[in-house]
Design an enzyme around this catalytic site. Structure first.
Site, PDB file in Angstrom:
ATOM      1  N   SER A  36       0.802  -1.221   0.000  1.00 27.57           N
ATOM      2  CA  SER A  36       0.000   0.000   0.000  1.00 27.57           C
ATOM      3  C   SER A  36       0.834   1.270   0.000  1.00 27.57           C
ATOM      4  O   SER A  36       0.374   2.323  -0.448  1.00 27.57           O
ATOM      5  CB  SER A  36      -0.938   0.006   1.216  1.00 27.57           C
ATOM      6  OG  SER A  36      -0.203  -0.142   2.417  1.00 27.57           O
ATOM      7  N   GLY A  70      -1.977  -4.190   0.919  1.00 30.76           N
ATOM      8  CA  GLY A  70      -2.185  -5.363   1.755  1.00 30.76           C
ATOM      9  C   GLY A  70      -1.282  -6.528   1.462  1.00 30.76           C
ATOM     10  O   GLY A  70      -1.271  -7.511   2.208  1.00 30.76           O
ATOM     11  N   ASN A  99       3.725  -5.409   5.718  1.00 31.58           N
ATOM     12  CA  ASN A  99       2.517  -6.072   6.215  1.00 31.58           C
ATOM     13  C   ASN A  99       2.864  -7.335   7.009  1.00 31.58           C
ATOM     14  O   ASN A  99       2.173  -7.683   7.962  1.00 31.58           O
ATOM     15  CB  ASN A  99       1.581  -6.405   5.050  1.00 31.58           C
ATOM     16  CG  ASN A  99       0.921  -5.159   4.488  1.00 31.58           C
ATOM     17  OD1 ASN A  99       0.366  -4.351   5.224  1.00 31.58           O
ATOM     18  ND2 ASN A  99       0.989  -4.994   3.182  1.00 31.58           N
ATOM     19  N   ASP A 180      -4.895   7.009   9.674  1.00 28.06           N
ATOM     20  CA  ASP A 180      -4.508   5.735  10.279  1.00 28.06           C
ATOM     21  C   ASP A 180      -3.099   5.768  10.856  1.00 28.06           C
ATOM     22  O   ASP A 180      -2.675   4.838  11.550  1.00 28.06           O
ATOM     23  CB  ASP A 180      -4.640   4.586   9.288  1.00 28.06           C
ATOM     24  CG  ASP A 180      -3.766   4.747   8.036  1.00 28.06           C
ATOM     25  OD1 ASP A 180      -2.882   5.629   8.026  1.00 28.06           O
ATOM     26  OD2 ASP A 180      -3.988   3.997   7.080  1.00 28.06           O
ATOM     27  N   HIS A 183      -0.182   5.311   6.572  1.00 27.44           N
ATOM     28  CA  HIS A 183      -0.029   5.572   5.143  1.00 27.44           C
ATOM     29  C   HIS A 183       0.160   7.060   4.844  1.00 27.44           C
ATOM     30  O   HIS A 183      -0.470   7.909   5.483  1.00 27.44           O
ATOM     31  CB  HIS A 183      -1.268   5.070   4.381  1.00 27.44           C
ATOM     32  CG  HIS A 183      -1.471   3.604   4.486  1.00 27.44           C
ATOM     33  ND1 HIS A 183      -2.306   3.028   5.420  1.00 27.44           N
ATOM     34  CD2 HIS A 183      -0.920   2.578   3.773  1.00 27.44           C
ATOM     35  CE1 HIS A 183      -2.281   1.711   5.281  1.00 27.44           C
ATOM     36  NE2 HIS A 183      -1.450   1.423   4.295  1.00 27.44           N
TER      37      HIS A 183
END
Length: 216
Positions: A36, A70, A99, A180, A183
């Site tokens: 991502s 992801g 991840n 979040d 990112h």
């Protein structure tokens, strides 16, 4: 000797060469295999940093974004052969593992998947480039240090370039982060494109079709 037949066969031979040999001097390409952080999470792909880098370089070399939000290292590895076959890149920038780390997967498993990705890129006669990935400090010092150490060890073992982690200069600016806290947002993308450009320009320095090399 029938010169008409000789000429006819010579012409046919040149025609077949043109049809099947492909273009002279195949275009050089940079494939980005990431998650991502490179896919442009929660934003249009056209404003994500890989596309901005492609515009900066005027597609010489062409930047192909093969990143999917992801993706773990294993998932990126699974997609890699098809991407290599489709695009036949000159370089592959591997930006994976984040991840895996966020899920607390064993570092040795992450290292194994990244090593397989490097081997796959080399087998396709492309140059692998590895990006350093780091985790937030709240994942525990022991794990984060073991995770971070994966990348320089692999770079040294395989004698490949290690690209600095661009997020280290983005995390410190809240205005460049999404809510979040993981990112980068659209405002950070030009800065990231500039950082990656500076890191990669010594590695992809060349001229293609009369266009200047990307180190400008």
């Amino acid at each position: 000797m029938n010169f008409n037949n000789v000429f006819r066969w010579h012409y046919l031979f040149l025609l077949l060469l043109t049809l099947f040999a492909g273009p002279v001097g195949a275009a050089q390409k940079l494939l980005i295999l990431g998650d991502s952080l490179s896919a442009g999470y929660q934003m249009p792909a056209k404003i994500a940093w890989p596309n901005l880098l492609n515009e900066k370089w005027q597609q010489a070399p062409e930047v192909i974004n093969g990143s999917i939000s992801g993706d773990t290292a294993a998932q990126g590895l699974a997609r890699l052969p098809a991407l290599l076959k489709q695009h036949q890149p000159t370089w592959v920038l591997i930006e994976l593992g984040g991840n895996d780390g966020l899920r607390g997967l064993p570092p040795q498993n992450i290292a194994s998947d990244l090593q397989k990705a490097i081997d796959t890129v080399k087998a396709a006669h492309a140059q692998p480039l590895l990006m350093q990935i780091r985790l937030p400090a709240n994942y525990g010092r022991r794990y984060t240090e073991a995770f971070s150490a994966i990348y320089p060890e692999l770079a040294k073992k395989n004698a490949i370039p290690l690209i600095p982690f661009f997020m280290e200069q983005v995390y410190v600016k809240p205005e460049w982060m999404q809510q979040d806290g993981i990112h980068p947002n659209p405002a950070a993308q030009p800065f990231i494109a500039g950082l990656v450009n500076n890191a990669l320009k010594p590695l992809v320095k060349h001229k293609l079709n009369g266009l200047p090399s990307p180190d400008r």
